[in-house]
Design a protein around this motif. Structure first.
Motif: not given
Length: 268
Positions: A102, A106-109, A123, A126, A130
């Protein structure tokens, strides 16, 4: 990520955890729509056999010569997830890894969630590729898994060197810590080694806005096989397709749409 808890617990000395093996791919998992169709396809193409998993009726463990090599989760429709292969990387602390993702854009799904004997998170980097992380005990007979499948995983991304920095900071690549993965730059790509073995490659050229998902940034799983052409013909015969093929490698799409690569054991 290991979807399985064997009926017979391994001897304690055989258990390897992400405290001692970290930063490297430690499991691969496929989300699909139809469990039976998925099993039939990969049995025909890769010769896998199957057993149940403790997570429930929608999950299976793929076996190659008796060694667990991959997990199948028939939850794509139920959980509104893409049909795709995903690599999981070993980390000593899932919460720390998610925070690092984060912090770096990036992102945490999903997660971290508990899946005894460990914890997992899904995750995206950026650029949208996946991947997963796993903290805890690794699949029993770890060295056998490393030799059985996959051959390695490859990240097709916008900028290989930028991606190597992103993942290196999350997964402690080339950190100097005992057991960390080593990074080298060869032929315009990034090569990741764990205990001397090539376990991942990163190359540039993916296009984030491309209409074709195979051109967008993504992780590609490479499975080692003895006959690439036989696998390609079996894929076509059982509802899949061949996207690209040569003597040592073929990029295939399964009957559900998930993309993967078969690589000659001599070629990798």
């Amino acid at each position: 990520m290991n979807h399985d808890t064997p009926a017979a617990a391994p001897r304690r000395r055989d258990i390897v955890s992400t405290d001692s093996v970290f930063g490297a791919p430690c499991w691969v998992s496929l989300t699909s729509r139809d469990l039976q169709a998925t099993q039939d396809f990969y049995t025909a193409v890769l010769g896998w056999r199957w057993r149940g998993a403790k997570l429930g009726e929608h999950f299976r463990i793929a076996l190659a010569n008796g060694v667990p090599v991959a997990g199948i989760a028939a939850v794509a429709s139920m959980w509104q997830m893409a049909v795709a292969w995903t690599p999981y990387f070993a980390v000593p602390d899932a919460d720390v890894a998610v925070s690092r993702v984060r912090e770096r854009g990036g992102t945490a799904a999903v997660g971290p969630l508990s899946f005894p004997p460990g914890r997992a998170a899904l995750l995206a980097d950026r650029d949208g590729a996946t991947f997963g992380i796993w903290q805890g005990e690794l699949v029993s007979n770890w060295e056998a898994w490393r030799q059985a499948a996959p051959a390695f995983v490859r990240l097709h991304t916008r900028d290989a060197f930028d991606a190597a920095i992103f993942y290196g900071e999350i997964l402690d690549w080339a950190s100097g810590l005992p057991g960390c993965c080593e990074v080298e730059y060869a032929g315009g790509e990034v090569v990741l080694r764990s205990r001397g073995d090539v376990v991942a490659r990163i190359d540039s050229g993916a296009v984030g806005a491309a209409p074709d998902p195979s051109v967008r940034p993504h992780w590609q799983i490479h499975f080692a096989v003895t006959d690439v052409a036989d696998c390609a013909r079996a894929a076509e015969k059982h509802g899949g397709s061949v996207l690209r093929e040569n003597e040592t490698e073929a990029i295939l799409r399964d009957a559900d749409g998930a993309q993967f690569t078969v690589t000659s054991r001599r070629g990798h």
